[in-house]
Every structure is written in structure tokens, then in C-alpha cells.
Design a protein around this motif. Structure first.
Motif, short mmCIF file in Angstrom:
data_model
loop_
_atom_site.label_atom_id
_atom_site.label_comp_id
_atom_site.label_asym_id
_atom_site.label_seq_id
_atom_site.Cartn_x
_atom_site.Cartn_y
_atom_site.Cartn_z
N ALA A 1 1.37 -1.40 -0.31
CA ALA A 1 -0.02 -0.23 0.02
C ALA A 1 0.71 0.63 -0.36
O ALA A 1 0.21 2.52 -0.32
CB ALA A 1 -1.36 -0.04 1.08
N VAL A 2 1.86 1.01 1.26
CA VAL A 2 3.32 2.53 0.42
C VAL A 2 3.60 3.03 -1.05
O VAL A 2 3.79 3.80 -1.12
CB VAL A 2 4.10 2.09 1.75
CG1 VAL A 2 4.90 3.17 1.33
CG2 VAL A 2 3.58 2.03 2.88
N ALA A 3 3.40 1.92 -1.81
CA ALA A 3 4.55 1.49 -3.08
C ALA A 3 3.05 2.30 -3.52
O ALA A 3 3.58 2.93 -4.54
CB ALA A 3 4.19 0.41 -3.20
N ALA A 4 2.18 1.89 -3.22
CA ALA A 4 1.01 2.21 -4.71
C ALA A 4 0.76 3.41 -3.72
O ALA A 4 0.66 4.84 -5.15
CB ALA A 4 0.02 1.67 -4.14
N LEU A 5 0.53 4.04 -2.67
CA LEU A 5 0.43 5.90 -2.11
C LEU A 5 1.63 6.81 -2.69
O LEU A 5 1.14 7.55 -3.40
CB LEU A 5 0.45 5.56 -0.76
CG LEU A 5 -0.53 4.92 0.20
CD1 LEU A 5 -0.41 5.64 1.62
CD2 LEU A 5 -1.93 5.90 -0.36
N LEU A 6 3.05 5.89 -3.04
CA LEU A 6 4.40 6.80 -2.67
C LEU A 6 3.43 7.27 -5.30
O LEU A 6 4.25 8.55 -5.79
CB LEU A 6 5.01 6.59 -3.17
CG LEU A 6 5.51 6.45 -1.37
CD1 LEU A 6 6.89 5.53 -1.18
CD2 LEU A 6 5.64 7.69 -1.51
N ALA A 7 3.90 5.95 -5.21
CA ALA A 7 3.17 6.16 -7.00
C ALA A 7 2.36 7.13 -7.15
O ALA A 7 1.84 7.17 -8.11
CB ALA A 7 2.69 4.30 -7.48
N ASP A 8 1.08 7.14 -6.28
CA ASP A 8 -0.46 8.18 -6.82
C ASP A 8 0.46 9.37 -6.18
O ASP A 8 -0.43 10.25 -6.64
CB ASP A 8 -0.71 7.49 -6.09
CG ASP A 8 -1.89 6.53 -6.87
OD1 ASP A 8 -1.29 6.20 -8.43
OD2 ASP A 8 -3.34 6.50 -6.11
N GLY A 9 1.85 9.56 -5.40
CA GLY A 9 1.68 11.31 -5.22
C GLY A 9 1.28 11.46 -3.90
O GLY A 9 1.73 12.58 -3.32
#
Length: 341
Positions: free
Chosen positions: A16-24
Motif C-alpha cells: 500500500a505504501v508503494a501504491a500511495l507513493l506512485a499516486d503522489g
């Protein structure tokens, strides 16, 4: 948005952390072990500095301090206890959950995303599980505490609070810090063989779940519930997909559900006095033999998510299991090789 993430050193939380970062987004990670968290995230290619807030979710004051720094929260921390004895289930799954969700409401965070489990509906009351299906009455501490936490989250929703609840089924994929549930099942299936019985499994790629969670981070939407059972496969179909992606042939043995329940109960008793490396428990069997399909269409349409093919998910999971030494390379056949994040 500034998003607090609990359980960030775990399987779902780290992705989830990786996905949040990818979404800015800008995540703040509430963790007990910063070093472990950095190591787990590095495996996913997250090497940029990420802010950490060292705390235990059972610590009310420490949790509030983290929440005060954020606009939203994704609550991924939980004790899991389907194939093994959970730790402090009540402390984490009930008291800790109330610390996070309750205080997030008091502080006005929006949204407040809680990761529940398909298990709160199992055994199911009908042929398809939806977000409106009745909650179950689980046998074990893990299940009971998850239902208690679920009821609390729903009470907040009934009051109009911006709680989003996500219900994943069997989550698999690469880079699981501690093997559990369906990942352990995959390992056992390829090593010792697949019990072919009634029921099946909902297979959810952890990376798809992470995208769903990141897309839930949208303020002003009010209370929402999202089912994510993923691809439903019977046990025979799951064995067939493993054969398809590895190019090999898994062992299979047909077992009536009553026999499997009895064998699992006996195995539970033996495990009390002797270590046995096989993830079959009475609770796991109940999930295995009663699982049905889920109705995911509203989730996928509302969030604009398309699930990757189940073959890709299982192939990446098996390749990673072999890479990490959980499976002999010969068991994954043509999949042997390094996994990329």
C-alpha cells in the motif's frame, strides 16, 4: 494527501505504501520496528526517504500523535491467525483498531480506510458474498476479534463517518515478509500436493489490492464498503493454474470435506506436541470448503481497477517463493528466476 499507514512492515501495508507513493501521496508509517520496515520497503523498490512514526497501535497516545500529522489513514495492521495461533488478537484487532479508527474520526481525518477480511462472512450464508452479506460467528479468537472490529467500524459508518472498509480474500504475491494463509497453501500444494475438496479460494494479487487501497484515498465520499474477492478458483482449478504456469504436474488427492475437517482437527492436536510443516488447521479447512464467489463488480467499477490475470499472480508468487528458498527451484519448473519489484 498525508496518509498514516499502520502495518507498513507487513505484506498488504508495505505494498500500500508503494501504491500511495506512485499516486503522489505522502505516507507516514506507524510502525513498531523501523529497521524491519525499511528493509521490507527496500525489497519493493521503495528507497526514497519515507517518514516513520514509531508506535504500537495499542498505545492510544502514540497513535493519536501520528494521526494528528495526517489527513487520512489506511489501517492495515492486524494479527492473523488462520493457519497458526495469532498473537494478541484482541489487543491488535479490537483495541488497536478502535485506537486508530476512533481517534481518526475525532480528529476529522477523511477518508479512514480499514482493511477487513472476507473471513468475516465465512461460512457464507449464500452462493455469493457481497458487502451486505450477514457477518459470521467464527470459531477462533482471530475470527471473533475481526468480527468485533468489523462491527465497530460499521457503527462508525452508521453515524455517517467517512469509514471505507475493504474486504480482500486470499492475498498472494511476491515479497510477503512472513508467509501466511494462501501463500503457505501454495507452498504446501506444490511440495506435498493439493487436497481436492469442495469450496475454493478467492485469489487477490497484493499489488491489485494496493491499488484499490490507494484509490480509496479520496476525501468527501462518506462511508463506503468494497468487496475484493478476486479470482475465484476451485481447488482443482488452482492446481491446474499452478501446472499451467510451471509446466509441471502437481500431486492431487481427493478428500471429502468431512474427512478433511477430521484430519485437520487431528493435525491441530498433534501440532500441540510436535512441529509439522503443513498449513492445515481446522479453521483453515472451514475457509477452504465453504468459500464461494464474491461480487466485486461495484468495487472495480467505482475505483477504475482491472485485476491482472490470475496466472500472472500465481506465477509471480511461485517464482518469489522459490527465490526466497521457500520452495525448491525444481518445484516451480520454468518459473525459476529472479523476481523484480
Amino acid at each position: 494527501m498525508r496518509v498514516l499507514v499502520t502495518g507498513a512492515s507487513g505484506f498488504i501495508g508495505s505494498h500500500a505504501v508503494a501504491a500511495l507513493l506512485a499516486d503522489g501521496h505522502k505516507p507516514l508509517l506507524l510502525v513498531r520496528n523501523p529497521e524491519k520496515t525499511r528493509r521490507v520497503l527496500a525489497n519493493l523498490g521503495v528507497v526514497e526517504p519515507v517518514s516513520l512514526h514509531e508506535a504500537d497501535i495499542r498505545d492510544t497516545v502514540a497513535v493519536r500523535s501520528g494521526l494528528e500529522q495526517c489527513d487520512a489513514v489506511i489501517h492495515a495492521a492486524a494479527e492473523i491467525g488462520v493457519i497458526s495461533q495469532a498473537g494478541d488478537s484482541a489487543g491488535t484487532n479490537v483495541a488497536g483498531l478502535k485506537n486508530v479508527l476512533g481517534q481518526a474520526v475525532e480528529l476529522g481525518l477523511d477518508p479512514i480506510v480499514h482493511i477487513s477480511t472476507i473471513g468475516v462472512f465465512v461460512p457464507p450464508a449464500g452462493p455469493v458474498i457481497t458487502t451486505e452479506s450477514p457477518l459470521s460467528a467464527p470459531r477462533n479468537d482471530y475470527g471473533r476479534t475481526k468480527v468485533l472490529g468489523e462491527r465497530y467500524a460499521r457503527q462508525l459508518q452508521d453515524q455517517g463517518m467517512p469509514i471505507t472498509i475493504v474486504y480482500p480474500a486470499g492475498v498472494i504475491g511476491p515479497y510477503q515478509p512472513s508467509l501466511d494463509t494462501l501463500m503457505e497453501g501454495l507452498r504446501a500444494g506444490l511440495k506435498q500436493g493439493w487436497p481436492i475438496t469442495s469450496g475454493g479460494a478467492g485469489v487477490v494479487d497484493v499489488r491489485d489490492l494496493a491499488v484499490v487501497l490507494a484509490r480509496c484515498v479520496e476525501p468527501g465520499r462518506g462511508p463506503r464498503r468494497f468487496m475484493l474477492g478476486g479470482h475465484y478458483l476451485t481447488w482443482a482449478q488452482l492446481a491446474d493454474v499452478c501446472d499451467e504456469v510451471t509446466g509441471g504436474r502437481c500431486r492431487r488427492f481427493r478428500v471429502p470435506r468431512a474427512v478433511l475437517r477430521g484430519a485437520a482437527a487431528a493435525l491441530d492436536a498433534v501440532k500441540l506436541i510436535k512441529k509439522i510443516d503443513y498449513p492445515l488447521t481446522r479453521d483453515a479447512v472451514e475457509m477452504m470448503v465453504t468459500m464461494v464467489r464474491t461480487y466485486d463488480t461495484p468495487t472495480l467499477e467505482a475505483l477504475g481497477v482491472e485485476l491482472r490475470p490470475v496466472q500472472e499472480t500465481i506465477a509471480d508468487s511461485l517464482r518469489w517463493l522459490a527465490q526466497e528458498g521457500h520452495l525448491p527451484p525444481v518445484k516451480v519448473g520454468r518459473l525459476a528466476g529472479k523476481v523484480t519489484p
